[in-house]
Write a protein that holds these residues in place. Structure first.
Motif, PDB file in Angstrom:
ATOM      1  N   PHE A  98      -7.625   0.335  -2.143  1.00 23.53           N
ATOM      2  CA  PHE A  98      -7.662   1.902  -1.097  1.00 23.53           C
ATOM      3  C   PHE A  98      -9.185   1.886  -0.277  1.00 23.53           C
ATOM      4  O   PHE A  98      -9.461   3.554  -0.195  1.00 23.53           O
ATOM      5  CB  PHE A  98      -7.401   3.001  -0.976  1.00 23.53           C
ATOM      6  CG  PHE A  98      -5.629   2.757  -1.894  1.00 23.53           C
ATOM      7  CD1 PHE A  98      -4.709   2.981  -0.174  1.00 23.53           C
ATOM      8  CD2 PHE A  98      -4.924   1.990  -2.275  1.00 23.53           C
ATOM      9  CE1 PHE A  98      -3.595   2.732  -0.574  1.00 23.53           C
ATOM     10  CE2 PHE A  98      -3.955   2.151  -2.092  1.00 23.53           C
ATOM     11  CZ  PHE A  98      -2.853   2.549  -1.437  1.00 23.53           C
ATOM     12  N   HIS A 117       0.809  -1.171   0.591  1.00 22.81           N
ATOM     13  CA  HIS A 117       0.034  -0.108   0.054  1.00 22.81           C
ATOM     14  C   HIS A 117       1.152   1.222   0.169  1.00 22.81           C
ATOM     15  O   HIS A 117       0.331   2.659  -0.401  1.00 22.81           O
ATOM     16  CB  HIS A 117      -1.024  -0.159   1.445  1.00 22.81           C
ATOM     17  CG  HIS A 117      -2.533  -0.866   0.481  1.00 22.81           C
ATOM     18  ND1 HIS A 117      -3.673  -0.405   1.226  1.00 22.81           N
ATOM     19  CD2 HIS A 117      -2.941  -1.743  -0.252  1.00 22.81           C
ATOM     20  CE1 HIS A 117      -4.030  -1.809   1.112  1.00 22.81           C
ATOM     21  NE2 HIS A 117      -3.291  -2.759   0.966  1.00 22.81           N
ATOM     22  N   ASN A 142     -11.549   1.337   2.655  1.00 15.74           N
ATOM     23  CA  ASN A 142     -11.616   2.506   4.215  1.00 15.74           C
ATOM     24  C   ASN A 142     -10.259   3.224   3.996  1.00 15.74           C
ATOM     25  O   ASN A 142      -9.860   3.285   5.019  1.00 15.74           O
ATOM     26  CB  ASN A 142     -11.611   0.693   4.679  1.00 15.74           C
ATOM     27  CG  ASN A 142     -12.426   0.192   4.126  1.00 15.74           C
ATOM     28  OD1 ASN A 142     -13.308   0.036   4.120  1.00 15.74           O
ATOM     29  ND2 ASN A 142     -12.103  -0.785   4.174  1.00 15.74           N
ATOM     30  N   ASP A 143      -9.485   3.717   2.826  1.00 12.26           N
ATOM     31  CA  ASP A 143      -8.637   4.630   3.205  1.00 12.26           C
ATOM     32  C   ASP A 143      -9.079   6.503   2.986  1.00 12.26           C
ATOM     33  O   ASP A 143      -9.570   6.030   2.252  1.00 12.26           O
ATOM     34  CB  ASP A 143      -7.426   3.965   2.430  1.00 12.26           C
ATOM     35  CG  ASP A 143      -6.250   4.133   2.974  1.00 12.26           C
ATOM     36  OD1 ASP A 143      -5.212   4.559   3.243  1.00 12.26           O
ATOM     37  OD2 ASP A 143      -5.557   5.789   2.423  1.00 12.26           O
TER      38      ASP A 143
END
Length: 437
Positions: free
Chosen positions: A278, A238, A280-281
């Motif tokens: 991503f 990530h 939930n980022d």
């Protein structure tokens, strides 16, 4: 498939997504017919259906992975042929990715495994480190037989005879179109490919600018994160992906981008999945924007209307990379483009089956990978081609190590047919010392 996750477990987004995937599975077993590891090993637990049962049991019971689960999950190539075959739409990729992350967090591998996986994660995504490692492997290759571990022998054998000098085209910059401007695109230059074969990016830039693209190599973009992502090393993958997202959204918000062009299909499958990775980022929105315009180079070339060329009197055996035909569901574009460029295109038997490269798979599972490579090379060579074409650097290295004809990227052949230079791989008989930066 019935699942029994507790409400507390389902508050975890990863468990929630895996639950959705598991519930879609109807146990039909269609996936076993196209799974390469099941074809080679004949073990139900080395089929997608078998792995799904193992993963379901592990996740539902919130238990630490055992050696059995790890062995069979590790043997998965992530070729995703099962997803092409599945009539129920089971998104196996997200499920096995979750399982790998879970295993990485909760299973202590033997020391040699931990060291080898750490070395690969610290070298392959970094072109300069990888270039140094390739040079070392090239020097050590004559001593490969003395290595006690088959994986170490595979790493030494990976070193190509030709290690190219650095291409300055991979530096952050912009290339002006050679014809009327049609698109502005960012080229993903990648990581391992920059060390193994600089001809691919060079040919891609020449071809796209010839067809009216402004090509940008964005400052800060690099490894897509696929190699570490498929090892379950989520934090590292990530970090790499986030750097790309920021680099490309800067370009999107600046002079704009019509596409992010990717000429390594393994990377393309991952970049197109950034939106999920991503979700939930804080970068969720930007990640979705990036995934939304990420395209394999063949998709972009179809939009640019590649001009038809005269008959080339050359037979090309086209190898369909799994990440392209299964991961991205792009099946005909490369063949259509090669035919339009004047080549005769043939396909091997069982073209849906993996060549055994699969990121780091040929290094971590060399025996299975070797069997798949032998099968793939035999079917390709049975077509008596002049050249083998592929759209993924891993496949090119894997097949090229055993094929009796040159293996080149599809883009190199299209570049050659439309006015570019003859692909250097067709004439390569020497080995250069790499230039380090």
């Amino acid at each position: 498939m019935q699942t029994t996750f507790s409400p507390e477990q389902l508050t975890d987004p990863a468990i929630q997504r895996s639950n959705e995937i598991l519930r879609n599975c109807v146990h039909c077993g269609f996936c076993t017919a196209t799974c390469p590891t099941y074809q080679v090993l004949g073990d139900e637990l080395d089929s997608p259906r078998g792995r799904i049962y193992l993963i379901k049991d592990m996740l539902e019971n919130d238990r630490d992975p055992d050696e059995k689960v790890v062995k069979h999950v590790d043997r998965c190539l992530s070729c995703l042929a099962c997803m092409t075959t599945c009539p129920s739409g089971v998104h196996y990729m997200h499920l096995v990715d979750h399982a790998r992350e879970y295993i990485e967090e909760r299973y202590k591998r033997p020391l040699t495994d931990r060291v080898l996986r750490w070395v690969l994660a610290q070298i392959l995504p970094y072109p300069t480190r990888f270039r140094l490692a390739l040079l070392g492997a090239k020097i050590g290759r004559p001593f490969a037989r003395l290595m006690p571990d088959a994986r170490l022998r595979a790493m030494l054998d990976m070193a190509p005879k030709h290690i190219p000098p650095v291409s300055r085209n991979d530096d952050p910059q912009s290339f002006a179109p050679k014809a009327q401007k049609k698109m502005r695109v960012a080229l993903m230059t990648g990581c391992a490919q920059k060390a193994l074969n600089t001809d691919i990016n060079d040919a891609t830039i020449r071809l796209l600018t010839r067809l009216g693209c402004e090509v940008v190599v964005a400052e800060g973009a690099g490894c897509c994160g696929a190699l570490t992502h498929h090892m379950g090393k989520t934090s590292q993958s990530h970090t790499s992906a986030a750097a790309n997202i920021r680099a490309w959204t800067d370009e999107m918000d600046g002079d704009g981008l019509d596409a992010i062009v990717i000429n390594t299909s393994g990377c393309g499958t991952t970049v197109k999945d950034y939106g999920h990775m991503f979700r939930n980022d804080p970068l969720a929105a930007d990640a979705a924007r990036v995934s939304g315009i990420a395209m394999d180079v063949s998709e972009v070339l179809m939009k640019l209307d590649l001009p038809a060329q005269a008959y080339q009197d050359m037979t090309i055996a086209y190898h369909a990379a799994c990440s392209l035909q299964h991961g991205q569901q792009i099946k005909t574009y490369p063949k259509d483009l090669l035919k339009r460029a004047g080549y005769t295109v043939v396909e091997p038997a069982d073209s849906h089956l993996c060549c055994g490269s699969a990121g780091t798979y040929n290094l971590m599972q060399p025996q299975i990978s070797g069997q798949l490579k032998d099968r793939k090379v035999q079917t390709l060579m049975a077509k008596n081609p002049d050249i083998i074409a592929a759209g993924n650097i891993g496949c090119m290295m894997q097949i090229g190590s055993a094929a009796g004809v040159p293996v080149v990227h599809t883009v190199e052949l299209l570049d050659w047919a439309t006015g570019g230079p003859r692909p250097p791989a067709l004439d390569r008989t020497h080995s250069d010392v790499p230039i380090l930066r």
